[in-house]
Enzyme design. Structure first.
Site, PDB file in Angstrom:
ATOM      1  N   ASP A 167     -23.797   5.898  38.595  1.00  0.00           N
ATOM      2  CA  ASP A 167     -23.979   5.145  39.848  1.00  0.00           C
ATOM      3  C   ASP A 167     -23.651   3.676  39.622  1.00  0.00           C
ATOM      4  O   ASP A 167     -24.081   3.064  38.640  1.00  0.00           O
ATOM      5  CB  ASP A 167     -25.445   5.224  40.316  1.00  0.00           C
ATOM      6  N   ASP A 209     -24.688  16.248  45.422  1.00  0.00           N
ATOM      7  CA  ASP A 209     -25.136  15.702  44.148  1.00  0.00           C
ATOM      8  C   ASP A 209     -25.412  16.832  43.156  1.00  0.00           C
ATOM      9  O   ASP A 209     -25.285  18.008  43.497  1.00  0.00           O
ATOM     10  CB  ASP A 209     -26.430  14.915  44.425  1.00  0.00           C
TER      11      ASP A 209
HETATM   12  C1  GLA Z   1     -27.343  10.200  42.531  1.00  0.00           C
HETATM   13  C2  GLA Z   1     -26.003   9.783  43.143  1.00  0.00           C
HETATM   14  C3  GLA Z   1     -26.197   8.542  44.005  1.00  0.00           C
HETATM   15  C4  GLA Z   1     -27.221   8.826  45.094  1.00  0.00           C
HETATM   16  C5  GLA Z   1     -28.530   9.295  44.461  1.00  0.00           C
HETATM   17  C6  GLA Z   1     -29.517   9.789  45.506  1.00  0.00           C
HETATM   18  O1  GLA Z   1     -27.800   9.280  41.610  1.00  0.00           O
HETATM   19  O2  GLA Z   1     -25.061   9.547  42.134  1.00  0.00           O
HETATM   20  O3  GLA Z   1     -24.969   8.123  44.569  1.00  0.00           O
HETATM   21  O4  GLA Z   1     -26.725   9.804  45.978  1.00  0.00           O
HETATM   22  O5  GLA Z   1     -28.308  10.377  43.560  1.00  0.00           O
HETATM   23  O6  GLA Z   1     -30.715  10.225  44.936  1.00  0.00           O
END
Ligand code: GLA
Length: 531
Positions: free
Chosen positions: A202, A146
């Protein structure tokens, strides 16, 4: 990690397909534990999903508890009393693969929310030790990295993710699948270091979220190939969507060769969700040995037709997905010429698992769709040469969304303008490529132009610019034409210009460039055999 094959190779695949599995984030967020992860691994087996190909059990954010004075990550032992190796061992004992998670910077995304920038569990400054611990000591097989901590430290993404790839290369474990999670298309460099990369925000259980992801990936097809994939994010199938949205979700992820990582609680899926996830035809579309993504080949309003070769380049079989992204019912006549056929085709329906004799006809077949629904088909018949190549399916060498689209997020100086794909109703199929030229690396290339016989063609380029502009045309690395003082009718006032070119039999690369000054915007180019 990454292994590169030849796009032209029609023999055995020499790269991995996109991964298939389950991840803890979408449903459990940070509420994970050994019990949750091992329980979901069991469910991959008991639901039959593992047999259908879903092998990875990926632990996402939420297993850490800071970093010890010895420099090692501390595990949250209330959640994982036996440590992380025990979980990987259990997953492996089921014949499955295990996935790990970290961040390019100092913190993971959730650790930032829980304790702002206090936990120091990210990879920055610990790249080699953390990788060796996760992949050699614990034995994990997949790594999602990430960037919340990377953003916090304002790290240069290319430099830091490359450093992480180098740390992975130092591990004894040579089978680590590497996913970059940077929420926009990071840049063409990512293909060199990662097996897959996220392209958007996301996903969440909302039609608008799914639709945005599908639309964003309409112009990223050129970056998928040879074992490197655009990751459309985890599947929200089984999280409460109605069947028509799940059909679109599954069909679009599969035709784009996205990783298929289920995000729900596997014990709580409706039957129709399990059926969609296990759909062997769609899985075959996703895992196809060619490993390519599908461009839009026809568009009417918000109904899109995507098509890609399957099994063999220019073979008799193609995958076709028709998606109604609008909020109204729709009917579309799918043009056989647009999807690459002539004569009479056979149409197999991937949702009904049967030959659709009612659709097997010449010129076009008609698909009726409810709002947000999709049809998915294998079409077989006599192929024709592709004659239209859109700007949005071209490879833009300097393409990145980090400096441009993310500028708002970063609030940092706009550096070198990067090329873009842009939407306009005036453009063929609604999209075009723009902000090209002006510096050495900023060129556009159609990298897979196929000629069945080779020979001379008339190439027509549809372009627009508001002032007089120049550009060079090269075919297979050879300069063949200079366009000077191209018409300047306006930003979106498209003109078409013809030039005669020679193509060799098989694959060709056609490039437009101008290292000194901005080029026109490019809507598409079309090819007609020179008689
Ligand atoms: C980000 C990523 C997600 C997930 C969260 C975890 O938002 O895009 O897919 O892994 O972090 O905190």
């Amino acid at each position: 990690m990454c292994s590169c094959g030849s796009k032209q190779a029609d023999d055995a695949r020499d790269f991995d397909p996109p991964i298939m599995g389950w991840s803890s984030w979408n449903y459990f967020h940070t509420e994970i534990s050994e019990e949750v992860i091992c329980g979901q691994a069991d469910a991959l087996i008991s639901t039959g999903l593992a047999d259908a190909g879903y092998k990875y059990v990926n632990i996402d954010d939420g297993f850490t508890d800071g970093r010890g004075e010895d420099g090692r990550i501390r595990i949250d032992t209330t959640k994982f009393p036996n440590g992380m190796k025990a979980v990987a061992d259990y997953v492996h004992s089921l014949g499955l693969k295990a996935g790990m998670y970290s961040d390019a910077g100092d913190n993971t995304c959730a650790s930032r929310d829980v304790n702002p920038y206090g936990l120091n569990v990210g990879l920055y400054g610990h790249e080699v030790e953390d990788c060796k611990m996760m992949f050699d000591e614990w034995g994990y097989d997949f790594f999602k990295v990430d960037n919340c901590g990377g953003r916090h430290l304002d790290l240069d993404e290319k430099t830091q993710f490359t450093k992480i790839a180098e740390a992975l290369a130092q591990c004894d474990n040579k089978n680590i699948n590497f996913n970059v999670c940077r929420w926009v298309f990071p840049g063409t460099w990512v293909r060199e270091i990662a097996d897959s990369w996220r392209t958007t925000h996301d996903i969440w259980v909302d039609w608008g979220s799914v639709k945005t992801i599908i639309k964003e990936n309409m112009y990223l097809v050129a970056y998928c190939g040879e074992g490197h994939y655009n990751d459309l994010d985890m599947l929200e199938i089984g999280m409460g969507f109605p069947p028509e949205v799940e059909r679109t979700h599954m069909a679009c992820w599969c035709i784009q060769s996205s990783p298929l990582v289920v995000g729900c609680d596997l014990y709580k899926m409706p039957d129709y969700s399990i059926e969609f996830l296990k759909n062997a035809d769609l899985i075959a579309m996703d895992q196809d040995r060619l490993g390519i993504a599908a461009p839009v080949v026809q568009k009417e309003g918000e109904v899109y037709v995507f098509a890609k070769d399957m099994e063999q380049f220019y073979g008799p079989k193609r995958a076709v997905v028709v998606s109604n992204l609008s909020d109204e019912p729709a009917t579309i006549n799918v043009s056989l010429a647009a999807i690459g056929f002539q004569g009479t085709v056979q149409v197999y329906d991937c949702f009904q698992h049967l030959d659709r004799h009612d659709l097997s006809r010449s010129e076009y077949f008609t698909v009726k769709l409810d709002p947000h629904d999709s049809g998915a088909f294998f079409v077989t018949g006599e192929r024709i040469e592709k004659s239209v190549y859109q700007g949005e399916e071209a490879f833009l060498n300097a393409y990145t969304e980090i400096n441009d689209q993310d500028y708002e997020v970063y609030r940092r100086p706009y550096e070198i303008p990067s090329p873009r794909y842009w939407e306009s109703p005036s453009a063929d199929l609604g999209l075009y490529a723009t902000k090209l030229g002006g510096w050495e690396e900023n060129w556009l290339e159609w990298q897979h132009v196929y000629s069945m016989e080779g020979g001379d063609y008339v190439m027509s380029i549809r372009y627009a610019c508001a002032d007089k502009r120049n550009m060079s045309l090269s075919v297979n690395g050879k300069d063949v034409h200079e366009f000077v003082g191209l018409d300047s009718r306006g930003e979106l006032d498209w003109s078409e210009i013809d030039v005669k070119i020679s193509l060799k039999k098989g694959w060709n690369k056609i490039r437009l460039s101008n290292p000194e000054a901005p080029m026109p915007s490019i809507d598409r180019m079309s090819l007609k055999k020179f008689e």
